[in-house]
Scaffold this motif. Structure first.
Motif, PDB file in Angstrom:
ATOM      1  N   ASP A  65     -29.489  26.118 -31.485  1.00 29.53           N
ATOM      2  CA  ASP A  65     -30.682  25.573 -32.145  1.00 29.53           C
ATOM      3  C   ASP A  65     -30.537  24.060 -32.264  1.00 29.53           C
ATOM      4  O   ASP A  65     -29.807  23.568 -33.123  1.00 29.53           O
ATOM      5  N   GLU A  66     -31.235  23.337 -31.382  1.00 27.48           N
ATOM      6  CA  GLU A  66     -31.223  21.865 -31.367  1.00 27.48           C
ATOM      7  C   GLU A  66     -29.799  21.329 -31.467  1.00 27.48           C
ATOM      8  O   GLU A  66     -29.418  20.674 -32.442  1.00 27.48           O
ATOM      9  N   ASN A 122     -43.110  20.462 -34.030  1.00 30.52           N
ATOM     10  CA  ASN A 122     -42.561  20.971 -35.283  1.00 30.52           C
ATOM     11  C   ASN A 122     -43.456  22.072 -35.828  1.00 30.52           C
ATOM     12  O   ASN A 122     -44.679  21.944 -35.839  1.00 30.52           O
ATOM     13  N   GLY A 123     -42.824  23.138 -36.303  1.00 28.50           N
ATOM     14  CA  GLY A 123     -43.595  24.246 -36.857  1.00 28.50           C
ATOM     15  C   GLY A 123     -44.095  25.236 -35.824  1.00 28.50           C
ATOM     16  O   GLY A 123     -44.816  26.172 -36.174  1.00 28.50           O
ATOM     17  N   ALA A 124     -43.714  25.053 -34.555  1.00 30.83           N
ATOM     18  CA  ALA A 124     -44.191  25.967 -33.515  1.00 30.83           C
ATOM     19  C   ALA A 124     -43.476  27.310 -33.550  1.00 30.83           C
ATOM     20  O   ALA A 124     -43.946  28.281 -32.965  1.00 30.83           O
ATOM     21  N   GLY A 125     -42.294  27.371 -34.207  1.00 25.18           N
ATOM     22  CA  GLY A 125     -41.559  28.633 -34.299  1.00 25.18           C
ATOM     23  C   GLY A 125     -40.278  28.674 -33.502  1.00 25.18           C
ATOM     24  O   GLY A 125     -39.707  29.751 -33.300  1.00 25.18           O
ATOM     25  N   LYS A 126     -39.778  27.514 -33.069  1.00 29.38           N
ATOM     26  CA  LYS A 126     -38.581  27.486 -32.212  1.00 29.38           C
ATOM     27  C   LYS A 126     -37.364  28.074 -32.919  1.00 29.38           C
ATOM     28  O   LYS A 126     -36.691  28.964 -32.388  1.00 29.38           O
ATOM     29  N   LEU A 136     -43.662  26.597 -26.951  1.00 27.58           N
ATOM     30  CA  LEU A 136     -44.267  27.368 -28.036  1.00 27.58           C
ATOM     31  C   LEU A 136     -45.390  26.580 -28.702  1.00 27.58           C
ATOM     32  O   LEU A 136     -45.309  25.363 -28.852  1.00 27.58           O
ATOM     33  N   GLU A 137     -46.405  27.315 -29.123  1.00 33.31           N
ATOM     34  CA  GLU A 137     -47.503  26.744 -29.899  1.00 33.31           C
ATOM     35  C   GLU A 137     -47.935  27.769 -30.943  1.00 33.31           C
ATOM     36  O   GLU A 137     -48.397  28.858 -30.602  1.00 33.31           O
TER      37      GLU A 137
END
Length: 414
Positions: free
Chosen positions: A166-167, A40-44, A214-215
């Protein structure tokens, strides 16, 4: 035709002084289902919205079929690229049919009405996603999962060459999750380019041809699922300990988070296994916080690989090698110093007879009685049967649940 359908070059997106997306290069080819994964928060979501042209990058560019996506007007873009948002909480004052027909608007003239063919396409698509008969239902009356399926159907009705999802399965049960990702695979096989964010790493491994991890807004790893889903990569990015192993049912990779071990347990247990017979006990005892040791196991055996991945001290011999007296002597210190040694259920032959000799050296031995799901303890030599019967006369013979109950009681657990 093949080639890059969507491409990001040097993509940066800032909010204030914070770089949400920080220098990403990425391509999605025709015929590919690309999964974007990360914590979560990685920018996906931000990356997908940039790829779909819903946000303008602070730096860099997004290309569609070689041309600047930003130069394509919204209506023309919607004929080429469809975006499905993960936001399904909002309710719209439209029927399901009206929602689906919105996906046809980019293909109509400015003042044209939907045709009978458009309506028939919408009905077929609704049936395809498993919601036949809901055409006249209000979108707001549907469950979260049903709304998500309707939005996916709307993307299909839009009939574009590129799809950004998106998900798409976040509110769905496992049956509909399989349905959506199977359909996404079919779209890729039709030579479309599909990119989707996925939280479930097992689902990503099973359905996606390529993964992008992503990170903090950057690409931490990219490649085939087996290249990206590696514990040394996932542990660092997700900040947990993971175990990556092939699924027994499908062969695709499964990712298991290894829970933090319970503290305050100084007891040590030695497991004598083989052929995967110690896997379940190893995982459960590790979770309970016991210090473990293992062996003697053959290299590449399921038990040996699990012990090695968990950092459990173990004695091993080469694959297909016979366990000799020297190996037994080397492993004896583990069994002799353990508070409890558990002899698991595995077939006994000349190659692993030494494990029964090792069990005879244990301070306190428990013999696991095989249950219906355990490997049978068969014998391929008279000596093995004689040794085992001698061990049983001196040890306690317990089933799996009895062993766990006794160890839980010893820890003071209810």
């Amino acid at each position: 035709m093949s080639g890059a359908l969507l491409m990001a070059r040097g993509l940066v997106w800032r909010v204030g002084e914070t770089r949400i997306i920080d220098g990403i290069d990425l391509s999605i080819d025709r015929g590919e289902l690309v999964g974007v994964i990360g914590p979560n928060g990685a920018g996906k979501t931000s990356l997908l919205r940039l790829l779909a042209g819903l946000c303008r990058p602070s730096e860099g560019e997004v290309l569609y079929d070689g041309g600047d996506l930003a130069a394509i007007d919204a209506r023309a873009r919607a004929r080429r690229l469809a975006f499905m948002s993960q936001e399904t909480a909002q309710t719209f004052p439209f029927t399901v049919m009206e929602m689906l027909l919105m996906g046809r608007h980019p293909h109509l003239g400015r003042f044209a009405q939907e045709s009978g063919e458009d309506r028939e396409r919408a009905r077929r698509t609704l049936s395809y996603v498993g919601l036949s008969g809901l055409e006249d239902r209000s979108f707001g009356e549907l469950s979260g999962g049903e709304r998500q399926l309707v939005l996916f159907a709307k993307v299909l009705v839009q009939d574009t060459e590129a799809l950004v999802l998106d998900e798409p399965s976040s509110s769905l049960d496992i049956r509909h999750q399989d349905r959506i990702f199977s359909m996404a695979q079919e779209l890729a096989r039709e030579n479309r380019g599909v990119v989707t964010s996925v939280h479930n790493l097992g689902v990503a491994a099973e359905y996606c041809s390529r993964l992008v991890l992503l990170e903090k807004g950057r690409v931490a790893a990219e490649g085939r699922p087996e290249e990206v889903l590696r514990s040394e990569i996932l542990d660092r990015v997700y900040r947990v300990r993971t175990l990556v192993s092939p699924s027994i049912a499908t062969g695709s990779l499964e990712v298991t988070v290894i829970p933090r071990r319970f503290a305050g347990n100084d007891s040590r247990i030695h497991l004598i296994g083989g052929a995967g017979s110690a896997v379940n006990l190893t995982r459960e005892l590790y979770r309970l916080g016991y210090a473990l040791s293992g062996g003697i196991a053959h290299e590449h055996d399921s038990d040996e690989k699990l012990w090695r991945n968990l950092g459990v001290e173990c004695q091993a011999v080469g694959a297909f090698s016979r366990i000799g007296d020297d190996e037994v002597a080397a492993a004896a210190r583990l069994a002799e110093s353990a508070d409890v040694t558990i002899l698991c259920s595995f077939p006994v032959g000349p190659g692993n007879l030494g494990n029964l000799k090792l069990a005879a050296l244990a301070r306190r031995l428990i013999v696991l009685a095989p249950g219906p799901e355990d490997l049978p303890r068969s014998f391929f030599s008279p000596e093995g049967r004689i040794l085992f019967e001698e061990l049983c006369r001196k040890a306690r013979v317990l089933v799996y649940e009895e062993i766990l109950a006794e160890l839980w009681h010893a820890r003071g657990d209810p």
